[in-house]
Design a protein around this motif. Structure first.
Motif, short mmCIF file in Angstrom:
data_model
loop_
_atom_site.label_atom_id
_atom_site.label_comp_id
_atom_site.label_asym_id
_atom_site.label_seq_id
_atom_site.Cartn_x
_atom_site.Cartn_y
_atom_site.Cartn_z
N LYS A 249 0.82 -1.22 0.00
CA LYS A 249 0.00 0.00 0.00
C LYS A 249 0.85 1.26 0.00
O LYS A 249 0.45 2.30 -0.52
CB LYS A 249 -0.98 0.00 1.18
N ASP B 197 -4.98 -5.75 -0.12
CA ASP B 197 -5.40 -5.26 1.20
C ASP B 197 -6.86 -5.70 1.38
O ASP B 197 -7.69 -5.47 0.50
CB ASP B 197 -5.30 -3.72 1.22
N SER B 198 -7.16 -6.34 2.52
CA SER B 198 -8.46 -7.00 2.65
C SER B 198 -9.62 -6.02 2.46
O SER B 198 -10.63 -6.36 1.83
CB SER B 198 -8.57 -7.70 4.00
N GLU B 199 -9.46 -4.78 2.97
CA GLU B 199 -10.54 -3.80 2.86
C GLU B 199 -10.78 -3.40 1.40
O GLU B 199 -11.92 -3.31 0.95
CB GLU B 199 -10.19 -2.54 3.66
N ASN C 226 -2.33 2.43 9.86
CA ASN C 226 -2.67 1.51 8.77
C ASN C 226 -3.99 1.93 8.12
O ASN C 226 -4.09 1.96 6.90
CB ASN C 226 -2.76 0.07 9.31
N LYS C 227 -4.97 2.27 8.94
CA LYS C 227 -6.26 2.68 8.36
C LYS C 227 -6.12 4.01 7.65
O LYS C 227 -6.76 4.26 6.62
CB LYS C 227 -7.34 2.72 9.44
N GLU D 265 -4.76 3.35 4.44
CA GLU D 265 -5.80 2.69 3.63
C GLU D 265 -6.83 3.68 3.09
O GLU D 265 -7.41 3.46 2.03
CB GLU D 265 -6.47 1.58 4.44
#
Ligand code: NAD
Ligand code: MG
Length: 405
Positions: free
Chosen positions: A128, A153-155, A225-226, A229
């Motif tokens: 990312k 990335d899972s999201e 991390n978020k 993201e």
């Protein structure tokens, strides 16, 4: 699946790399591993080479490469061993490679991921930081060279799965109102904020739901991390900062959601196992077995959702701030965060000072437009120097700034 896919795995010894090989091992007839790469882990890379017999293996330095080459010769494995950044770029752009799994951590993965994009590959993007630091330059290359980006990335993989199949980067045309990224909240979601000054790297890396590399684990604990993201989603799906919401969901079962203008909210669910997004991306547009345990909702019982506490997770608002500011601001944030996390993991920087260091770099270094990859590496260098200076000064005369709690 139609034709056998030739794949290069950048960062094959890491958490994502190992999960990727696990999925590939379940479908040996459908994938051929052309190249595997690692920074330093000679033994793991050696075992992977014996098992998957790639044409190329790349290590970070000549010493490790020499050792690996010797071990492979003794084992009579014909893999060619190379080292360094040029070799990473070379294997990413090989004509025989169809797909590149970009799973190096940090801006260290940018050059090779960019090389894959510039060679028009199908790029499975776990790295990312490549998108965070190089956003506009990176996406321009994707379009110019006809590369196909599939988020790992899972999201983002969940959002990719819940957007219409024909989505072409126009959320309004697709009737999208908002993207909702879920976040576990990490290991310190309910910790007394006063304790954040004393948490150790081991505590920060003990994620409640996911087993991941150490850098992303610390990022999950700070919720940077978020933040990364949010920036990643903005580039991938062409959605502004204001169109991306974060929801704390401690069970990590709902991996993210897309809200449409008619009020429908579509989500992707599954057990927290990265082999699901990896298998989705490897097989796309077909579904392939991933080895993931089926989701038993009656055992999960309850799914909880809350809003993130701004004071506990200042990194979230720092990330939103740089996304709104644009230009090189996200590159600065990423560099400062990489330095801060490395320093924390080395036992040198207090956990609660991570956001303070990032804030300092953002306040000190002016953002500028980014036109090419070289601009990004220059900005990255300046930000790292600034962060390093702060660390040295801070260590000499501790400047305690409570940014959390
Ligand atoms: P990791 O630390 O487990 O593995 C990193 C890999 O990159 C290793 O193979 C390492 O050898 C290689 N590497 C590290 N530094 C390098 C360098 N300077 N040059 C060349 N190679 C280098 O990390 P990970 O958890 O697998 O994460 C990889 C990427 O995927 C990160 O960008 C992370 O944010 C993203 N990601 C990971 C997860 C996860 O569950 N692990 C989930 C979502 C996104
Ligand atoms: Mg994620």
């Amino acid at each position: 699946m139609s034709k056998r896919q030739n794949i290069a795995i950048l960062g094959s010894t890491g958490s994502i790399g190992v999960s990727t090989l696990d999925v590939i091992a379940r479908h040996r007839a459908d994938f051929h591993v052309v190249a595997l790469t690692a920074n330093r882990r000679v033994d793991t890379l050696f075992e992977q080479c014996v098992r998957f017999t790639p044409e190329y293996a790349v290590l970070g330095d000549a010493g490790g490469a020499g050792l690996l080459a010797q071990k492979l010769r003794e084992a009579k494995v014909g893999t060619r061993v190379l080292c360094g950044n040029d070799a990473l770029e070379m294997v990413s752009a090989l004509p025989e490679v169809d797909t590149v799994m970009a799973a190096i951590v940090g801006i260290a993965g940018l050059r090779a991921t960019y090389a894959a994009v510039s060679a028009g590959k199908r790029v499975l993007l776990a790295n990312k930081e490549a998108l965070v630091t190089a956003g506009g330059v990176f996406m321009t290359a994707v379009r110019r060279h006809g590369a196909v980006l599939i988020p790992i990335d899972s999201e983002h993989n969940a959002v990719f799965q819940t957007l219409p199949a024909q989505f072409q980067g126009d959320p309004a045309a697709a009737g999208v109102r908002r993207i909702l990224l879920t976040a576990s909240g990490g290991p310190f979601r309910t910790l007394d904020p006063a304790q954040l000054a004393h948490v150790t790297p081991e505590q920060a890396c003990a994620h409640p739901n996911w087993v991941m590399g150490r850098k992303i684990s610390v990022d999950s604990a700070t919720m940077m991390n978020k933040g990364l993201e949010i920036i990643e989603a903005s580039w991938l799906f062409n959605v502004p900062e204001s169109g991306i919401e974060v929801v704390i969901h401690p069970e990590s079962i709902v991996h993210s959601l897309v809200e449409y203008v008619d009020g429908s909210v579509l989500a992707q669910l599954g057990n927290p196992d990265m082999r699901t997004p990896i298998a989705f991306a490897l097989g796309y547009p077909h579904r392939i077995e991933a080895g993931v345990a089926p989701l038993d909702l009656t055992r999960v019982g309850r799914l909880n959702f809350t809003a993130p506490e701004a004071a506990r997770f200042p990194c979230l608002s720092l990330a939103r701030q740089v996304l709104r500011a644009g230009n090189s601001a996200p590159t600065l944030l990423n560099a400062a965060n990489e330095v801060a996390v490395a320093s924390f993991l080395a036992g040198e920087l207090r956990f609660d000072l991570i956001p303070a260091l990032i804030e300092h770099v953002l306040e000190t270094v002016a953002a500028e437009p980014l036109r090419a990859l070289d601009d990004i590496f220059r900005v990255d260098r300046v930000a790292r120097e600034c962060a390093q200076t702060w660390l040295e000064r801070d260590r000499a005369a501790p400047r305690i700034r409570m940014v959390a709690g």
